[in-house]
Every structure is written in structure tokens, then in C-alpha cells.
Design a protein around this motif. Structure first.
Motif, short mmCIF file in Angstrom:
data_model
loop_
_atom_site.label_atom_id
_atom_site.label_comp_id
_atom_site.label_asym_id
_atom_site.label_seq_id
_atom_site.Cartn_x
_atom_site.Cartn_y
_atom_site.Cartn_z
N GLY A 36 -3.31 70.88 15.11
CA GLY A 36 -2.31 70.45 14.13
C GLY A 36 -1.69 71.59 13.38
N SER A 148 8.14 70.16 11.01
CA SER A 148 7.72 69.44 12.21
C SER A 148 7.48 67.99 11.82
N ALA A 150 5.48 66.03 13.04
CA ALA A 150 4.06 65.70 13.11
C ALA A 150 3.36 66.00 11.79
N TRP A 153 1.85 63.52 9.34
CA TRP A 153 0.67 62.78 9.80
C TRP A 153 -0.58 63.63 9.74
#
Ligand code: RTP
Length: 155
Positions: A36, A148, A150, A153
Motif C-alpha cells: 500500500g 492515488s 487507493a 482505502w
């Protein structure tokens, strides 16, 4: 989110010539990416010996310093900056102990390397070194700030 990104922790990670020659670039990048963390700079370079000496200046009194600098400058190195919460400390943990014989299985060195002189990867050991190493290896404009999808999350 912009301000959040500006303050985000960054570390310098390098895949050393042995990691590049062994075809481990994608494997190493994948581990950081899947965790991540966010890649904000990357390039492939053959550092000069003088540059390697600058990078490892803290170790200049050590008996292995010369061999280490010869090795780092012996071929292409993949230099990267990774960003994310706890990326410096967690990056080190992820990489494993300096000596691959002492690295836990599951770490990059534990899984992929055997001896200390060929331990495939470097990661900054603290916030100050991270800053210095990023400045040594990259110009400010080579660092790409982006959001990003992502991230929301993950962090
Ligand atoms: P790195 O800087 O590469 O992430 O490694 P490190 O912090 O885990 O280890 P450090 O003590 O800073 O040593 C830097 C690199 O020098 C090589 N080394 N060789 N022959 C030896 O006994 C010896 N000890 C260290 C390793 O390649 C180590 O990563």
C-alpha cells in the motif's frame, strides 16, 4: 488530501546491482506496492564510485567500505522513493536484517538473499537519512506528487 500528501513520510529505497542482475526488480517493487506504499520517484542509474562513497559516507571507517562502494558502482541500481505512513520503519522491517542469514523468512532479504555483501536492497534507516538520501539521489522535480485513488482505502 493535498496537504495530507505533502506531509506524507518518504523513504529512499535502492535495488542494488545484485538485485537488478538477478531479475528481482519487479518482485521488490511488487512487495512495496501491494503493501500500500506509493511510488513517487524511480530511475535506473550506474552510480560512480565517488557517488557510492557519498551514499555510504557513514560507513567510511568500516573495513568493508571500499568493497561496498566498488560493488554499488559495479552496475545498474534502481533508485526509488516510496511514500506512506510508517514507510521508513516498516520499509526496514520489510527488507529484513542487514545480514540475510539473520533476516526473518517473509522479509525481502530473508526470502531472496544469502550473504551480507549481496543483500540486494538498501533502505533509509531513519527520517534524517531518508531526507539526505532522497536529496542525494533525486532532484526535487523528479519526485512526483499525485493522489492515488487507493490511498483513501489504505491510510
Ligand atoms: P543498507 O544501508 O544497505 O540498507 O544496509 P543496512 O543499513 O542494513 O546496513 P549497514 O550497516 O548500513 O551496511 C550497509 C551495507 O554494507 C554492507 N555490509 N557489508 N561485509 C560486511 O560485513 C558488511 N556489513 C555490511 C551490506 O551490503 C549493507 O547493506
Amino acid at each position: 488530501q493535498e496537504a495530507h500528501a505533502a506531509e506524507m513520510e518518504r523513504t529512499f529505497i535502492a535495488i542494488k546491482p545484485d538485485g537488478v542482475q538477478r531479475g528481482l526488480i519487479s518482485e521488490i517493487i511488487a512487495r512495496f506496492e501491494r503493501k500500500g506504499f506509493k511510488l513517487v520517484a524511480i530511475k535506473i542509474v550506474v552510480p560512480s564510485k565517488g557517488f557510492a562513497q557519498k551514499h555510504y559516507h557513514d560507513l567510511k571507517e568500516r573495513p568493508f567500505f571500499n568493497g561496498l562502494c566498488d560493488f554499488l558502482s559495479s552496475g545498474p541500481v534502481v533508485a526509488m522513493v516510496w511514500e506512506g505512513e510508517g514507510v521508513i520503519k516498516y520499509g526496514r522491517k520489510f527488507i529484513g536484517a542487514t545480514d540475510p542469514q539473520k533476516s526473518e523468512p517473509g522479509t525481502i532479504r530473508g526470502d531472496l538473499a544469502v550473504v551480507v555483501g549481496r543483500n540486494i536492497i538498501h533502505g533509509s534507516d531513519g527520517p534524517e537519512t531518508a531526507k539526505d538520501e532522497i536529496n542525494l539521489w533525486f532532484k526535487p522535480e523528479e519526485l512526483v506528487a499525485y493522489t492515488s485513488n487507493a490511498e483513501k482505502w489504505i491510510y
